[in-house]
Design a protein around this motif. Structure first.
Motif, PDB file in Angstrom:
ATOM      1  N   THR A  25      -0.182  -1.842   4.996  1.00  0.00           N
ATOM      2  CA  THR A  25       0.312  -1.088   3.838  1.00  0.00           C
ATOM      3  C   THR A  25       0.207  -1.932   2.573  1.00  0.00           C
ATOM      4  OG1 THR A  25       1.838   0.182   5.228  1.00  0.00           O
ATOM      5  CG2 THR A  25       2.283   0.137   2.866  1.00  0.00           C
ATOM      6  N   LEU A  26       0.633  -3.174   2.674  1.00  0.00           N
ATOM      7  CA  LEU A  26       0.556  -4.065   1.517  1.00  0.00           C
ATOM      8  C   LEU A  26      -0.894  -4.306   1.105  1.00  0.00           C
ATOM      9  CD1 LEU A  26       3.297  -6.620   2.625  1.00  0.00           C
ATOM     10  CD2 LEU A  26       3.492  -4.888   0.816  1.00  0.00           C
ATOM     11  N   GLU A  27      -1.773  -4.457   2.067  1.00  0.00           N
ATOM     12  CA  GLU A  27      -3.183  -4.648   1.749  1.00  0.00           C
ATOM     13  C   GLU A  27      -3.763  -3.414   1.062  1.00  0.00           C
ATOM     14  OE1 GLU A  27      -5.154  -5.693   5.372  1.00  0.00           O
ATOM     15  OE2 GLU A  27      -4.534  -7.798   5.261  1.00  0.00           O
ATOM     16  N   ARG A  28      -3.366  -2.233   1.537  1.00  0.00           N
ATOM     17  CA  ARG A  28      -3.857  -0.994   0.934  1.00  0.00           C
ATOM     18  C   ARG A  28      -3.388  -0.873  -0.516  1.00  0.00           C
ATOM     19  NH1 ARG A  28      -2.790   1.964   4.985  1.00  0.00           N
ATOM     20  NH2 ARG A  28      -0.680   2.619   4.435  1.00  0.00           N
ATOM     21  N   VAL A  29      -2.120  -1.181  -0.750  1.00  0.00           N
ATOM     22  CA  VAL A  29      -1.556  -1.113  -2.103  1.00  0.00           C
ATOM     23  C   VAL A  29      -2.259  -2.094  -3.034  1.00  0.00           C
ATOM     24  CG1 VAL A  29       0.500  -1.707  -3.456  1.00  0.00           C
ATOM     25  CG2 VAL A  29       0.695  -0.179  -1.479  1.00  0.00           C
ATOM     26  N   LEU A  30      -2.394  -3.328  -2.604  1.00  0.00           N
ATOM     27  CA  LEU A  30      -2.962  -4.351  -3.483  1.00  0.00           C
ATOM     28  C   LEU A  30      -4.456  -4.162  -3.695  1.00  0.00           C
ATOM     29  CD1 LEU A  30      -0.823  -7.257  -2.102  1.00  0.00           C
ATOM     30  CD2 LEU A  30      -0.730  -6.362  -4.428  1.00  0.00           C
ATOM     31  N   SER A  31      -5.144  -3.608  -2.698  1.00  0.00           N
ATOM     32  CA  SER A  31      -6.567  -3.310  -2.877  1.00  0.00           C
ATOM     33  C   SER A  31      -6.756  -2.234  -3.940  1.00  0.00           C
ATOM     34  CB  SER A  31      -7.193  -2.854  -1.549  1.00  0.00           C
ATOM     35  OG  SER A  31      -7.209  -3.906  -0.609  1.00  0.00           O
ATOM     36  N   ALA A  33      -4.508  -1.493  -6.319  1.00  0.00           N
ATOM     37  CA  ALA A  33      -3.993  -2.016  -7.594  1.00  0.00           C
ATOM     38  C   ALA A  33      -5.014  -2.889  -8.302  1.00  0.00           C
ATOM     39  CB  ALA A  33      -2.702  -2.794  -7.358  1.00  0.00           C
ATOM     40  N   ALA A  34      -5.989  -3.400  -7.563  1.00  0.00           N
ATOM     41  CA  ALA A  34      -7.043  -4.209  -8.180  1.00  0.00           C
ATOM     42  C   ALA A  34      -7.849  -3.409  -9.202  1.00  0.00           C
ATOM     43  CB  ALA A  34      -7.973  -4.777  -7.110  1.00  0.00           C
ATOM     44  N   PRO A  44      -6.477 -11.371 -14.649  1.00  0.00           N
ATOM     45  CA  PRO A  44      -5.853 -12.690 -14.741  1.00  0.00           C
ATOM     46  C   PRO A  44      -4.695 -12.952 -13.779  1.00  0.00           C
ATOM     47  CG  PRO A  44      -5.015 -11.290 -16.476  1.00  0.00           C
ATOM     48  CD  PRO A  44      -6.066 -10.489 -15.757  1.00  0.00           C
ATOM     49  N   TRP A  45      -4.374 -12.019 -12.902  1.00  0.00           N
ATOM     50  CA  TRP A  45      -3.236 -12.202 -12.009  1.00  0.00           C
ATOM     51  C   TRP A  45      -3.628 -12.980 -10.758  1.00  0.00           C
ATOM     52  CZ3 TRP A  45      -4.903  -7.437 -13.928  1.00  0.00           C
ATOM     53  CH2 TRP A  45      -5.819  -6.742 -13.120  1.00  0.00           C
ATOM     54  N   HIS A  46      -2.693 -13.774 -10.277  1.00  0.00           N
ATOM     55  CA  HIS A  46      -2.829 -14.504  -9.002  1.00  0.00           C
ATOM     56  C   HIS A  46      -1.573 -14.192  -8.197  1.00  0.00           C
ATOM     57  CE1 HIS A  46      -6.190 -17.158 -10.400  1.00  0.00           C
ATOM     58  NE2 HIS A  46      -5.641 -16.870 -11.577  1.00  0.00           N
ATOM     59  N   VAL A  47      -1.736 -13.540  -7.071  1.00  0.00           N
ATOM     60  CA  VAL A  47      -0.592 -12.999  -6.334  1.00  0.00           C
ATOM     61  C   VAL A  47      -0.481 -13.643  -4.954  1.00  0.00           C
ATOM     62  CG1 VAL A  47       0.374 -10.900  -5.298  1.00  0.00           C
ATOM     63  CG2 VAL A  47      -0.677 -10.796  -7.566  1.00  0.00           C
ATOM     64  N   MET A 148       0.395  -4.616 -16.456  1.00  0.00           N
ATOM     65  CA  MET A 148      -0.204  -3.350 -16.029  1.00  0.00           C
ATOM     66  C   MET A 148      -0.532  -3.379 -14.541  1.00  0.00           C
ATOM     67  SD  MET A 148      -2.546  -2.044 -19.229  1.00  0.00           S
ATOM     68  CE  MET A 148      -3.404  -3.582 -19.584  1.00  0.00           C
ATOM     69  N   PHE A 149      -0.994  -4.515 -14.064  1.00  0.00           N
ATOM     70  CA  PHE A 149      -1.264  -4.662 -12.631  1.00  0.00           C
ATOM     71  C   PHE A 149       0.018  -4.478 -11.819  1.00  0.00           C
ATOM     72  CE2 PHE A 149      -1.002  -7.642  -9.043  1.00  0.00           C
ATOM     73  CZ  PHE A 149      -1.972  -7.101  -8.204  1.00  0.00           C
ATOM     74  N   LEU A 150       1.096  -5.126 -12.243  1.00  0.00           N
ATOM     75  CA  LEU A 150       2.355  -5.041 -11.501  1.00  0.00           C
ATOM     76  C   LEU A 150       2.916  -3.619 -11.515  1.00  0.00           C
ATOM     77  CD1 LEU A 150       3.931  -8.396 -12.716  1.00  0.00           C
ATOM     78  CD2 LEU A 150       3.120  -7.886 -10.393  1.00  0.00           C
ATOM     79  N   GLN A 151       2.795  -2.933 -12.636  1.00  0.00           N
ATOM     80  CA  GLN A 151       3.246  -1.539 -12.694  1.00  0.00           C
ATOM     81  C   GLN A 151       2.433  -0.684 -11.725  1.00  0.00           C
ATOM     82  OE1 GLN A 151       5.675   0.089 -13.652  1.00  0.00           O
ATOM     83  NE2 GLN A 151       5.214   2.047 -14.614  1.00  0.00           N
ATOM     84  N   THR A 152       1.139  -0.919 -11.655  1.00  0.00           N
ATOM     85  CA  THR A 152       0.302  -0.173 -10.718  1.00  0.00           C
ATOM     86  C   THR A 152       0.745  -0.429  -9.282  1.00  0.00           C
ATOM     87  OG1 THR A 152      -1.558  -0.309 -12.258  1.00  0.00           O
ATOM     88  CG2 THR A 152      -2.068   0.262  -9.991  1.00  0.00           C
ATOM     89  N   VAL A 153       1.040  -1.685  -8.968  1.00  0.00           N
ATOM     90  CA  VAL A 153       1.537  -2.022  -7.634  1.00  0.00           C
ATOM     91  C   VAL A 153       2.811  -1.237  -7.331  1.00  0.00           C
ATOM     92  CG1 VAL A 153       2.564  -3.857  -6.215  1.00  0.00           C
ATOM     93  CG2 VAL A 153       0.498  -4.317  -7.561  1.00  0.00           C
ATOM     94  N   MET A 154       3.746  -1.204  -8.264  1.00  0.00           N
ATOM     95  CA  MET A 154       5.028  -0.547  -8.029  1.00  0.00           C
ATOM     96  C   MET A 154       4.861   0.963  -7.823  1.00  0.00           C
ATOM     97  SD  MET A 154       7.736  -2.663 -10.401  1.00  0.00           S
ATOM     98  CE  MET A 154       6.719  -2.804 -11.880  1.00  0.00           C
ATOM     99  N   LEU A 155       3.943   1.572  -8.557  1.00  0.00           N
ATOM    100  CA  LEU A 155       3.713   3.009  -8.389  1.00  0.00           C
ATOM    101  C   LEU A 155       3.049   3.304  -7.040  1.00  0.00           C
ATOM    102  CD1 LEU A 155       2.571   4.050 -11.977  1.00  0.00           C
ATOM    103  CD2 LEU A 155       4.849   4.200 -10.949  1.00  0.00           C
ATOM    104  N   LEU A 156       2.116   2.459  -6.637  1.00  0.00           N
ATOM    105  CA  LEU A 156       1.476   2.643  -5.341  1.00  0.00           C
ATOM    106  C   LEU A 156       2.466   2.423  -4.191  1.00  0.00           C
ATOM    107  CD1 LEU A 156      -1.915   0.899  -6.144  1.00  0.00           C
ATOM    108  CD2 LEU A 156      -1.605   3.322  -5.592  1.00  0.00           C
ATOM    109  N   LEU A 157       3.396   1.502  -4.368  1.00  0.00           N
ATOM    110  CA  LEU A 157       4.440   1.317  -3.356  1.00  0.00           C
ATOM    111  C   LEU A 157       5.262   2.591  -3.185  1.00  0.00           C
ATOM    112  CD1 LEU A 157       5.621  -2.294  -4.265  1.00  0.00           C
ATOM    113  CD2 LEU A 157       4.438  -1.610  -2.166  1.00  0.00           C
ATOM    114  N   ARG A 158       5.547   3.278  -4.302  1.00  0.00           N
ATOM    115  CA  ARG A 158       6.281   4.548  -4.198  1.00  0.00           C
ATOM    116  C   ARG A 158       5.481   5.568  -3.394  1.00  0.00           C
ATOM    117  NH1 ARG A 158       9.538   5.321  -3.042  1.00  0.00           N
ATOM    118  NH2 ARG A 158      10.221   7.282  -3.950  1.00  0.00           N
ATOM    119  N   ALA A 159       4.167   5.597  -3.587  1.00  0.00           N
ATOM    120  CA  ALA A 159       3.317   6.519  -2.837  1.00  0.00           C
ATOM    121  C   ALA A 159       3.369   6.235  -1.340  1.00  0.00           C
ATOM    122  CB  ALA A 159       1.882   6.448  -3.344  1.00  0.00           C
ATOM    123  N   GLU A 160       3.716   4.997  -0.992  1.00  0.00           N
ATOM    124  CA  GLU A 160       3.831   4.601   0.427  1.00  0.00           C
ATOM    125  C   GLU A 160       5.258   4.753   0.951  1.00  0.00           C
ATOM    126  OE1 GLU A 160       1.440   3.789   2.419  1.00  0.00           O
ATOM    127  OE2 GLU A 160      -0.262   3.299   1.099  1.00  0.00           O
ATOM    128  N   GLY A 161       6.145   5.292   0.122  1.00  0.00           N
ATOM    129  CA  GLY A 161       7.537   5.440   0.539  1.00  0.00           C
ATOM    130  C   GLY A 161       8.361   4.181   0.406  1.00  0.00           C
TER     131      GLY A 161
END
Length: 222
Positions: A25-31, A33-34, A44-47, A148-161
């Motif tokens: 799930t985390l891999e799907r979200v971060l992929s 969010a890229a 410029p993000w390093h996570v 903007m990257f972090l906001q995208t991550v947070m929205l995708l996490l919501r899509a995953e419940g």
């Protein structure tokens, strides 16, 4: 879940259950969010994403420092202007009143407020967390890109419940995080983010937002 629902249901959750978050799930979200925008696509993000023992070790080190009364680390960036002007000062104050008021902590009880704030460094019980770094050579536009990257991550996490809580608080213990992660010296810890399934028994009221006419100006053509 459509985009509007993801946006309106996202909030900083400060209570999680210990149900593990699947790695896939985390891999799907971060992929996904890229795909976030960044100037000239420099990304410029390093996570660093942590679960299990490594996350427990960071929590342990931070909580031990709190218990020992160790001072926060020397700041590597300014989280707020030293003289926060109106209306930002009032909004920040209102946040504190609402946040601690929901916990039944009066304004004058500084010790109780500090105890509540210390839950940051246990990630509010979350079983997963990410730590976002940015290169020291980057400027304000690249920090905006990371946001903007972090906001995208947070929205995708919501899509995953899932829910999250972005935490600049971790920058105050950046040395403890670095002891576990060993990031390159050229990176600065911007923030952490707790990730997991919400503990719905925790009373965590949503903070208010300014009315549209305070933050948006429409310039219409005729």
């Amino acid at each position: 879940m459509d985009v509007y629902e993801a946006v309106t249901s996202r909030r900083a959750v400060r209570g999680f259950i210990d149900r593990p978050v699947p790695r896939e799930t985390l891999e799907r979200v971060l992929s996904a969010a890229a795909q976030s925008p960044s100037g000239s696509n420099i990304q410029p993000w390093h996570v660093y994403v942590l679960t299990g023992g490594p996350l427990a070790e960071i929590k342990k080190r931070a909580c031990e420092r709190l218990s020992a009364g160790d001072p926060w680390d020397e700041p590597e960036y300014e989280q707020y202007p030293p003289a926060l002007k109106s209306p930002y000062r009032e909004r920040r104050s209102a946040f504190g009143e609402q946040r601690y008021g929901a916990l039944g902590i009066p304004r004058e009880d500084l010790e109780a407020r500090q105890r509540a704030a210390s839950a940051n460094w246990n990630c509010f019980g979350a079983p997963a967390a990410l730590f976002c770094y940015i290169d020291r050579d980057m400027g304000s536009p690249q920090w905006a890109d990371a946001g903007m990257f972090l906001q995208t991550v947070m929205l995708l996490l919501r899509a995953e419940g899932l829910h999250s809580c972005p935490q600049m608080a971790w920058a105050k213990f950046h040395r403890s995080v670095a002891e576990v992660l060993s990031p390159p010296d050229e990176l600065i810890l911007f923030c952490g983010m707790s990730i997991g399934y919400e503990d719905v028994t925790v009373d965590d009221a949503r903070t208010c937002r300014a009315p549209l006419d305070e933050t948006v100006t429409f310039v219409d053509g005729h």
